[in-house]
Design a protein around this motif. Structure first.
Motif, PDB file in Angstrom:
ATOM      1  N   LEU A 260       0.846  -1.195   0.000  1.00 31.33           N
ATOM      2  CA  LEU A 260       0.000   0.000   0.000  1.00 31.33           C
ATOM      3  C   LEU A 260       0.876   1.237   0.000  1.00 31.33           C
ATOM      4  CD1 LEU A 260      -3.238   0.805   1.844  1.00 31.33           C
ATOM      5  CD2 LEU A 260      -1.263   2.265   2.340  1.00 31.33           C
ATOM      6  N   LEU A 261       0.463   2.222  -0.768  1.00 29.96           N
ATOM      7  CA  LEU A 261       1.154   3.507  -0.834  1.00 29.96           C
ATOM      8  C   LEU A 261       0.138   4.619  -0.636  1.00 29.96           C
ATOM      9  CD1 LEU A 261       3.527   5.458  -1.614  1.00 29.96           C
ATOM     10  CD2 LEU A 261       2.837   5.104  -4.012  1.00 29.96           C
ATOM     11  N   TYR A 262       0.479   5.563   0.225  1.00 30.98           N
ATOM     12  CA  TYR A 262      -0.338   6.773   0.389  1.00 30.98           C
ATOM     13  C   TYR A 262       0.511   7.993   0.060  1.00 30.98           C
ATOM     14  CZ  TYR A 262      -1.875  11.010   2.723  1.00 30.98           C
ATOM     15  OH  TYR A 262      -2.180  12.325   2.982  1.00 30.98           O
ATOM     16  N   PHE A 263      -0.091   8.973  -0.632  1.00 27.58           N
ATOM     17  CA  PHE A 263       0.568  10.278  -0.740  1.00 27.58           C
ATOM     18  C   PHE A 263      -0.478  11.386  -0.831  1.00 27.58           C
ATOM     19  CE2 PHE A 263       0.864   8.242  -4.983  1.00 27.58           C
ATOM     20  CZ  PHE A 263       0.124   9.124  -5.772  1.00 27.58           C
ATOM     21  N   PRO A 264      -0.124  12.578  -0.308  1.00 26.12           N
ATOM     22  CA  PRO A 264      -1.083  13.687  -0.253  1.00 26.12           C
ATOM     23  C   PRO A 264      -1.327  14.304  -1.629  1.00 26.12           C
ATOM     24  CG  PRO A 264       0.739  13.980   1.321  1.00 26.12           C
ATOM     25  CD  PRO A 264       1.137  12.891   0.378  1.00 26.12           C
ATOM     26  N   ARG A 265      -2.442  15.017  -1.739  1.00 28.44           N
ATOM     27  CA  ARG A 265      -2.735  15.734  -2.978  1.00 28.44           C
ATOM     28  C   ARG A 265      -1.620  16.746  -3.240  1.00 28.44           C
ATOM     29  NH1 ARG A 265      -6.186  17.166   1.085  1.00 28.44           N
ATOM     30  NH2 ARG A 265      -6.589  19.387   1.509  1.00 28.44           N
ATOM     31  N   GLY A 266      -1.279  16.875  -4.506  1.00 26.93           N
ATOM     32  CA  GLY A 266      -0.172  17.745  -4.896  1.00 26.93           C
ATOM     33  C   GLY A 266       1.144  17.019  -5.073  1.00 26.93           C
ATOM     34  N   THR A 267       1.253  15.764  -4.585  1.00 31.57           N
ATOM     35  CA  THR A 267       2.494  15.005  -4.739  1.00 31.57           C
ATOM     36  C   THR A 267       2.693  14.636  -6.210  1.00 31.57           C
ATOM     37  OG1 THR A 267       2.236  14.064  -2.523  1.00 31.57           O
ATOM     38  CG2 THR A 267       3.765  12.949  -4.027  1.00 31.57           C
ATOM     39  N   VAL A 268       3.776  15.086  -6.795  1.00 27.82           N
ATOM     40  CA  VAL A 268       4.071  14.750  -8.194  1.00 27.82           C
ATOM     41  C   VAL A 268       4.537  13.298  -8.255  1.00 27.82           C
ATOM     42  CG1 VAL A 268       5.424  15.351 -10.230  1.00 27.82           C
ATOM     43  CG2 VAL A 268       4.710  17.152  -8.630  1.00 27.82           C
ATOM     44  N   HIS A 269       4.008  12.547  -9.222  1.00 27.01           N
ATOM     45  CA  HIS A 269       4.350  11.124  -9.287  1.00 27.01           C
ATOM     46  C   HIS A 269       4.264  10.607 -10.715  1.00 27.01           C
ATOM     47  CE1 HIS A 269      -0.031  11.428  -8.701  1.00 27.01           C
ATOM     48  NE2 HIS A 269      -0.117  10.302  -9.390  1.00 27.01           N
ATOM     49  N   GLN A 270       4.980   9.508 -10.962  1.00 24.66           N
ATOM     50  CA  GLN A 270       4.857   8.740 -12.199  1.00 24.66           C
ATOM     51  C   GLN A 270       5.222   7.296 -11.875  1.00 24.66           C
ATOM     52  OE1 GLN A 270       7.669   9.671 -15.364  1.00 24.66           O
ATOM     53  NE2 GLN A 270       9.079  10.638 -13.897  1.00 24.66           N
ATOM     54  N   ALA A 271       4.698   6.361 -12.686  1.00 26.74           N
ATOM     55  CA  ALA A 271       4.913   4.940 -12.404  1.00 26.74           C
ATOM     56  C   ALA A 271       4.965   4.154 -13.705  1.00 26.74           C
ATOM     57  CB  ALA A 271       3.798   4.406 -11.503  1.00 26.74           C
ATOM     58  N   ASP A 272       5.785   3.110 -13.722  1.00 25.44           N
ATOM     59  CA  ASP A 272       5.906   2.251 -14.901  1.00 25.44           C
ATOM     60  C   ASP A 272       6.024   0.811 -14.460  1.00 25.44           C
ATOM     61  OD1 ASP A 272       9.061   1.419 -15.072  1.00 25.44           O
ATOM     62  OD2 ASP A 272       8.817   3.434 -14.239  1.00 25.44           O
ATOM     63  N   THR A 273       5.688  -0.112 -15.367  1.00 26.34           N
ATOM     64  CA  THR A 273       5.859  -1.541 -15.112  1.00 26.34           C
ATOM     65  C   THR A 273       7.232  -1.963 -15.618  1.00 26.34           C
ATOM     66  OG1 THR A 273       3.493  -1.911 -15.391  1.00 26.34           O
ATOM     67  CG2 THR A 273       4.917  -3.839 -15.524  1.00 26.34           C
ATOM     68  N   PRO A 274       8.072  -2.560 -14.763  1.00 25.70           N
ATOM     69  CA  PRO A 274       9.422  -2.956 -15.194  1.00 25.70           C
ATOM     70  C   PRO A 274       9.383  -3.938 -16.365  1.00 25.70           C
ATOM     71  CG  PRO A 274       9.220  -3.045 -12.800  1.00 25.70           C
ATOM     72  CD  PRO A 274       7.839  -2.833 -13.338  1.00 25.70           C
ATOM     73  N   SER A 275      10.388  -3.878 -17.206  1.00 24.05           N
ATOM     74  CA  SER A 275      10.507  -4.797 -18.341  1.00 24.05           C
ATOM     75  C   SER A 275      10.785  -6.209 -17.849  1.00 24.05           C
ATOM     76  CB  SER A 275      11.632  -4.339 -19.269  1.00 24.05           C
ATOM     77  OG  SER A 275      11.368  -3.051 -19.785  1.00 24.05           O
ATOM     78  N   GLY A 276      10.358  -7.176 -18.643  1.00 22.45           N
ATOM     79  CA  GLY A 276      10.654  -8.565 -18.340  1.00 22.45           C
ATOM     80  C   GLY A 276       9.765  -9.187 -17.291  1.00 22.45           C
ATOM     81  N   LEU A 277       8.769  -8.419 -16.784  1.00 23.23           N
ATOM     82  CA  LEU A 277       7.856  -8.951 -15.784  1.00 23.23           C
ATOM     83  C   LEU A 277       6.449  -9.040 -16.363  1.00 23.23           C
ATOM     84  CD1 LEU A 277       9.042  -6.947 -12.639  1.00 23.23           C
ATOM     85  CD2 LEU A 277       9.701  -9.271 -13.310  1.00 23.23           C
ATOM     86  N   ALA A 278       5.550  -9.603 -15.593  1.00 25.44           N
ATOM     87  CA  ALA A 278       4.145  -9.639 -16.001  1.00 25.44           C
ATOM     88  C   ALA A 278       3.568  -8.224 -15.912  1.00 25.44           C
ATOM     89  CB  ALA A 278       3.370 -10.595 -15.103  1.00 25.44           C
ATOM     90  N   HIS A 279       2.372  -8.057 -16.419  1.00 27.93           N
ATOM     91  CA  HIS A 279       1.716  -6.752 -16.354  1.00 27.93           C
ATOM     92  C   HIS A 279       1.472  -6.362 -14.896  1.00 27.93           C
ATOM     93  CE1 HIS A 279      -1.744  -9.515 -15.945  1.00 27.93           C
ATOM     94  NE2 HIS A 279      -2.273  -8.522 -15.204  1.00 27.93           N
ATOM     95  N   SER A 280       1.223  -5.083 -14.680  1.00 21.85           N
ATOM     96  CA  SER A 280       0.894  -4.572 -13.343  1.00 21.85           C
ATOM     97  C   SER A 280      -0.550  -4.112 -13.317  1.00 21.85           C
ATOM     98  CB  SER A 280       1.802  -3.386 -12.992  1.00 21.85           C
ATOM     99  OG  SER A 280       1.267  -2.650 -11.899  1.00 21.85           O
ATOM    100  N   THR A 281      -1.242  -4.406 -12.211  1.00 20.69           N
ATOM    101  CA  THR A 281      -2.580  -3.881 -11.966  1.00 20.69           C
ATOM    102  C   THR A 281      -2.587  -3.256 -10.573  1.00 20.69           C
ATOM    103  OG1 THR A 281      -3.595  -5.643 -13.277  1.00 20.69           O
ATOM    104  CG2 THR A 281      -5.051  -4.390 -11.814  1.00 20.69           C
ATOM    105  N   HIS A 282      -2.998  -1.995 -10.500  1.00 20.82           N
ATOM    106  CA  HIS A 282      -3.193  -1.380  -9.194  1.00 20.82           C
ATOM    107  C   HIS A 282      -4.483  -0.572  -9.212  1.00 20.82           C
ATOM    108  CE1 HIS A 282      -1.245   2.318 -10.944  1.00 20.82           C
ATOM    109  NE2 HIS A 282      -2.098   2.930 -10.116  1.00 20.82           N
ATOM    110  N   VAL A 283      -5.043  -0.366  -8.019  1.00 18.51           N
ATOM    111  CA  VAL A 283      -6.232   0.465  -7.882  1.00 18.51           C
ATOM    112  C   VAL A 283      -5.855   1.694  -7.062  1.00 18.51           C
ATOM    113  CG1 VAL A 283      -7.079  -0.774  -5.827  1.00 18.51           C
ATOM    114  CG2 VAL A 283      -8.671   0.577  -7.206  1.00 18.51           C
ATOM    115  N   THR A 284      -6.262   2.836  -7.562  1.00 19.79           N
ATOM    116  CA  THR A 284      -6.068   4.104  -6.871  1.00 19.79           C
ATOM    117  C   THR A 284      -7.378   4.474  -6.184  1.00 19.79           C
ATOM    118  OG1 THR A 284      -4.418   4.894  -8.456  1.00 19.79           O
ATOM    119  CG2 THR A 284      -5.544   6.554  -7.148  1.00 19.79           C
ATOM    120  N   ILE A 285      -7.362   4.521  -4.866  1.00 16.56           N
ATOM    121  CA  ILE A 285      -8.536   4.928  -4.087  1.00 16.56           C
ATOM    122  C   ILE A 285      -8.285   6.351  -3.603  1.00 16.56           C
ATOM    123  CG2 ILE A 285      -9.897   4.478  -2.010  1.00 16.56           C
ATOM    124  CD1 ILE A 285      -9.279   1.529  -2.341  1.00 16.56           C
ATOM    125  N   SER A 286      -9.194   7.254  -3.928  1.00 20.10           N
ATOM    126  CA  SER A 286      -8.942   8.676  -3.682  1.00 20.10           C
ATOM    127  C   SER A 286     -10.096   9.324  -2.931  1.00 20.10           C
ATOM    128  CB  SER A 286      -8.710   9.407  -5.003  1.00 20.10           C
ATOM    129  OG  SER A 286      -9.819   9.238  -5.875  1.00 20.10           O
TER     130      SER A 286
END
Length: 493
Positions: A260-286
């Motif tokens: 689990l990851l939490y961050f406040p509104r305004g936090t700049v972020h980006q995310a990617d799925t690493p190469s060579g692995l299966a796909h990624s699925t996440h849910v963002t609850i806001s």
């Protein structure tokens, strides 16, 4: 640094890593299934007829007995008091877990394979699904027109390495409905969600920040995250950010199922799925969009001015001639407004009246209905004994009901006297939750202002005799409780 932490029913080892000066990372190893319990029990809603709240798939590793119990188990082993004192609206929190039971449960919330059955129910691009990819720091939208077909969606996912963003999955996934309904009770604010499914070696969105408090649950695969210091702390709107503006990441890590990851509104972020692995699925609850003190002040001030103007002739006096034609505000107007604001502040300081009207109504109109199993008839059809003068009654669905005071909304009433309004979410439509452009309607009751003390008695008591209600006549007492019972808001005990 290694330390010990006691979780309900199980010994857990907790590693607190302080490599990130503004982000607490917790890595937990849980040797057996855990069902955390809250500190003390809250009385949950009691439906008019017995509503079965058991999950069809077996017990959840989260504590869904109460809103506070759910949140405590969601951020475990961090304590709720610690979270709100040290992290909420301040800095990110990363909780990395090695708990196969929780990981399996997270995977059940939403999978890539769920898209096939969902598409068969009639999903549309833009409204339900976005297909996008981050290319050279820019967002490229790959949506088609009209209805989503699973084979085309899978083709874009596999061949174009596109991310699939599924909007508000709680409309269709029961366990997410169950979780988010409890969180709306806990926060007293709308709680939305989006699922992001990203193939290996790809990124869906460029760096950006949001206007909501964000909780990330990693469901499938792994996701590599980079967080940056806010350029606009506690931002009030969504915005993209250029790579050359945000600098180096303040925090960098990879989420795995159960994390689990939490961050406040305004936090700049980006995310990617690493190469060579299966796909990624996440849910963002806001949550907490437009729920600031500024929003509450705007909601409160209009009613306060309305009430004060009825009692103070100075506020009813006309503004200077041609004031609206001035290019700049005049010194006279500024002094006058400052004086009025001080007068309003003094009036507000001593009031105990119910504040806020539109925010309460909007929340009640647009939130999820209580979680149930079945057709939901139990939430809209009164059951049990009809209340009478000799009855003792208690409030039901306390977390799903708001009480407020405002001007009479009947357009035929020119006097615009204040009325008491009760809004609830028992009859809300789950399928339109957080969809924005979907039509919603308010459900509830309206009473004369003279009923406010009696309603407060019901709200503030675990149970109360109808005879003891602060109303002038027995007929008023019976009429009040019958109205509430018909709306399924009270029951005879």
């Amino acid at each position: 640094m290694w330390g010990g932490a006691q979780l309900p029913g199980v010994q857990a080892r907790v590693w607190m890593e302080f490599a990130f000066p503004h982000c607490l990372v917790l890595k937990t190893t849980m040797p057996k299934k855990v069902k955390p319990a809250g500190d003390g029990k809250e009385e949950g809603p009691v439906p008019c007829k017995q509503v079965k709240l058991e999950a069809a798939g077996g017990p959840s590793p989260l504590n869904l007995d109460s809103p506070s119990g759910l949140f405590e188990s969601l951020i475990s082993p961090v304590k709720t008091e610690t979270f709100f004192k040290e992290f909420w609206e301040q800095k990110p929190l990363l909780i990395q877990r090695d708990d196969p039971v929780l990981a399996t449960y997270y995977r059940s919330l939403f999978r890539l394979s769920d898209l096939k059955s969902l598409c068969s129910r009639g999903m549309y691009y833009g409204r339900d699904v976005n297909v996008c990819r981050c290319v050279n720091g820019k967002k490229k939208v790959l949506n088609k027109d009209g209805k989503v077909h699973f084979l085309q969606l899978r083709k874009d996912f596999d061949q174009k390495r596109a991310t699939i963003q599924f909007h508000q999955p709680q409309r269709f996934k029961d366990e997410l409905w169950r979780i988010q309904e409890k969180l709306e009770c806990y926060f007293g604010s709308l709680v939305g969600s989006n699922v992001y499914i990203t193939p290996a070696g790809s990124q869906g969105l460029p760096p950006h920040y949001d206007d909501v408090e964000v909780f990330i649950l990693q469901l499938e695969g792994e996701k590599h995250w980079r967080l940056y210091h806010p350029t606009v702390p506690l931002a009030r709107e969504y915005s993209l950010e250029a790579e050359d503006r945000i600098g180096r990441p303040a925090h960098e890590f990879t989420l795995k199922p159960g994390d689990l990851l939490y961050f406040p509104r305004g936090t700049v972020h980006q995310a990617d799925t690493p190469s060579g692995l299966a796909h990624s699925t996440h849910v963002t609850i806001s949550t907490y969009q437009s729920s600031s003190w500024g929003d509450f002040l705007l909601d409160t001030i209009s009613g306060l001015v309305f009430d004060t103007a009825k009692a103070d002739v100075e506020l009813r006096a006309g503004i200077p001639r041609q004031l609206l034609l001035q290019v700049e505000t005049t010194a006279v107007a500024t002094r006058k407004l400052s004086g009025f604001l001080r007068m309003l502040a003094d009036r507000l300081e001593g009031t105990r009246e119910l504040l806020s009207a539109d925010m309460k109504k909007d929340f009640a109109m647009n939130r999820l209905p209580p979680y149930y199993v079945g057709d939901g008839a139990e939430l809209s059809t009164p059951g049990g004994q009809l209340p009478g003068l000799d009855s003792t009654v208690r409030l039901q669905f306390r977390d799903h009901v708001v009480l407020t005071v405002g001007p009479d909304q009947d357009p035929s009433d020119e006097t615009r006297e204040k009325m008491v309004y009760i809004y609830h979410s028992l009859k809300n439509r789950r399928d339109t939750h957080m969809m924005g452009n979907e039509e919603t309607e308010s459900h509830g009751l309206r009473f004369p202002l003279s009923h406010i003390d009696a309603l407060k008695q019901i709200w503030n008591s675990s149970a109360i005799s109808v005879k003891d209600l602060k109303l002038t006549t027995d007929e008023e007492k019976q009429s009040l409780v019958l109205s509430l019972w018909t709306e399924c808001l009270i029951q005879v005990v």
